[in-house]
Scaffold this motif. Structure first.
Motif, PDB file in Angstrom:
ATOM      1  N   UNK A   1       0.808  -1.203  -0.048  1.00 32.83           N
ATOM      2  CA  UNK A   1      -0.045   0.249  -0.151  1.00 32.83           C
ATOM      3  C   UNK A   1       0.731   1.118   0.061  1.00 32.83           C
ATOM      4  N   UNK A   2       1.947   1.227   1.008  1.00 34.25           N
ATOM      5  CA  UNK A   2       2.686   2.422   1.106  1.00 34.25           C
ATOM      6  C   UNK A   2       3.663   2.508  -0.415  1.00 34.25           C
ATOM      7  N   UNK A   3       3.992   1.643  -0.926  1.00 33.75           N
ATOM      8  CA  UNK A   3       4.771   1.662  -2.241  1.00 33.75           C
ATOM      9  C   UNK A   3       4.029   2.068  -3.285  1.00 33.75           C
ATOM     10  N   UNK A   4       2.617   1.581  -3.337  1.00 29.86           N
ATOM     11  CA  UNK A   4       1.784   1.906  -4.659  1.00 29.86           C
ATOM     12  C   UNK A   4       1.405   3.417  -4.330  1.00 29.86           C
ATOM     13  N   UNK A   5       1.498   4.096  -3.274  1.00 27.97           N
ATOM     14  CA  UNK A   5       1.066   5.339  -3.052  1.00 27.97           C
ATOM     15  C   UNK A   5       2.247   6.274  -3.244  1.00 27.97           C
ATOM     16  N   UNK A   6       3.321   5.950  -2.838  1.00 22.94           N
ATOM     17  CA  UNK A   6       4.768   6.722  -3.210  1.00 22.94           C
ATOM     18  C   UNK A   6       5.103   6.475  -4.280  1.00 22.94           C
ATOM     19  N   UNK A   7       4.953   5.528  -5.172  1.00 20.97           N
ATOM     20  CA  UNK A   7       5.407   5.302  -6.510  1.00 20.97           C
ATOM     21  C   UNK A   7       4.147   5.513  -7.550  1.00 20.97           C
ATOM     22  N   UNK A   8       3.139   5.659  -7.168  1.00 19.97           N
ATOM     23  CA  UNK A   8       2.054   5.676  -8.086  1.00 19.97           C
ATOM     24  C   UNK A   8       1.959   4.552  -9.163  1.00 19.97           C
ATOM     25  N   UNK A   9       2.112   3.309  -8.731  1.00 18.17           N
ATOM     26  CA  UNK A   9       2.078   1.971  -9.288  1.00 18.17           C
ATOM     27  C   UNK A   9       0.934   1.311  -8.954  1.00 18.17           C
ATOM     28  N   UNK A  10       0.631   0.279  -9.790  1.00 23.39           N
ATOM     29  CA  UNK A  10      -0.503  -0.590  -9.503  1.00 23.39           C
ATOM     30  C   UNK A  10       0.227  -1.783  -8.692  1.00 23.39           C
TER      31      UNK A  10
END
Length: 241
Positions: free
Chosen positions: A208-217
């Motif tokens: 969840x954190x990585x998806x938000x930070x990186x704008x990735x699926x």
């Protein structure tokens, strides 16, 4: 650099039976809870590893039977009014992590108090459900009479999660975070994660954190990059990012 797992922030929990996933790992515990009020002497210990649903089932039982909930590991609370609890259904959470004696903090459940709570079970219609990570025979007890009471408690055990439970933990974690991952992410994670609910929830939080930070699926490619699974066969390298 791949991130290491971190403990997640939990969404408001649901304690109802309908949202609990049954499997061979917990069916014996479900049957034992449903046998109330026919527990031997009104007592039952519900035990199992962290994150396997002890609190979920215990709180559902407490809600259904209007039980008094006591947090044994809490400190700084007033001593229990044992007379007022006589004859009532009681839930003592984390009984294995209680203080062994009542100190200046005024711990809610020390050894002497737990001894009296166990003795009260089965009297005047009262009952007692205890939760812990280990069976009561392994709990520390400074009071000799408490030791014998703990050793005699009937035990309902929840085992480590199987695929059914682990998939449900992942699904609820993603739902709580508002994430709709690709369906193939579930078997991918389940084949690689440690067999524990805390590890599954930590993976959800990291994704969840990585998806938000990186704008990735949230997909297998992100899981490979974030969770340090150490893939070396390259079969997952073609996922779209």
């Amino acid at each position: 650099m791949p991130r290491q797992f971190r403990l997640p922030l939990h969404a408001p929990p649901r304690w109802d039976r309908e949202s609990f996933v049954s499997s061979p790992t917990n069916v014996d515990a479900l049957d034992a809870l449903d046998a109330w009020p026919a527990w031997p002497e009104g007592r039952l210990a519900l035990v199992g590893p962290a994150g396997t649903g002890k609190t979920h089932l215990a709180r559902d039982w407490a809600r259904a039977h209007e039980a008094v909930v006591i947090e044994a590991a809490s400190t700084g609370n007033k001593p229990l009014d044992l007379a007022a609890l006589r004859g009532r259904p009681l839930l003592v959470e984390d009984a294995d992590r209680r203080a062994s004696f009542s100190g200046e903090g005024g711990d809610t459940v020390d050894d002497e108090t737990l001894f009296h709570l166990i003795n009260m079970a089965g009297v005047d219609g009262g009952s007692l459900l205890l939760t812990g990570r280990l069976a009561p025979i392994a709990w520390e007890a400074a009071v000799p009479d408490l030791r014998s009471r703990l050793n005699a408690l009937p035990v309902a055990r929840i085992e480590e999660p199987d695929d059914v439970v682990l998939a449900a933990v992942l699904r609820r974690g993603f739902e709580a975070a508002g994430i709709r991952p690709a369906a193939d992410l579930y078997p991918y994670l389940m084949a690689r994660l440690p067999r524990s609910a805390p590890a599954a929830l930590a993976a959800v939080a990291a994704l969840d954190e990585a998806s938000i930070d990186q704008g990735r699926e949230v997909n297998k490619a992100l899981a490979l990059a974030v969770l340090a699974f150490g893939e070396d066969d390259g079969e997952d390298g073609d996922d779209e990012v």
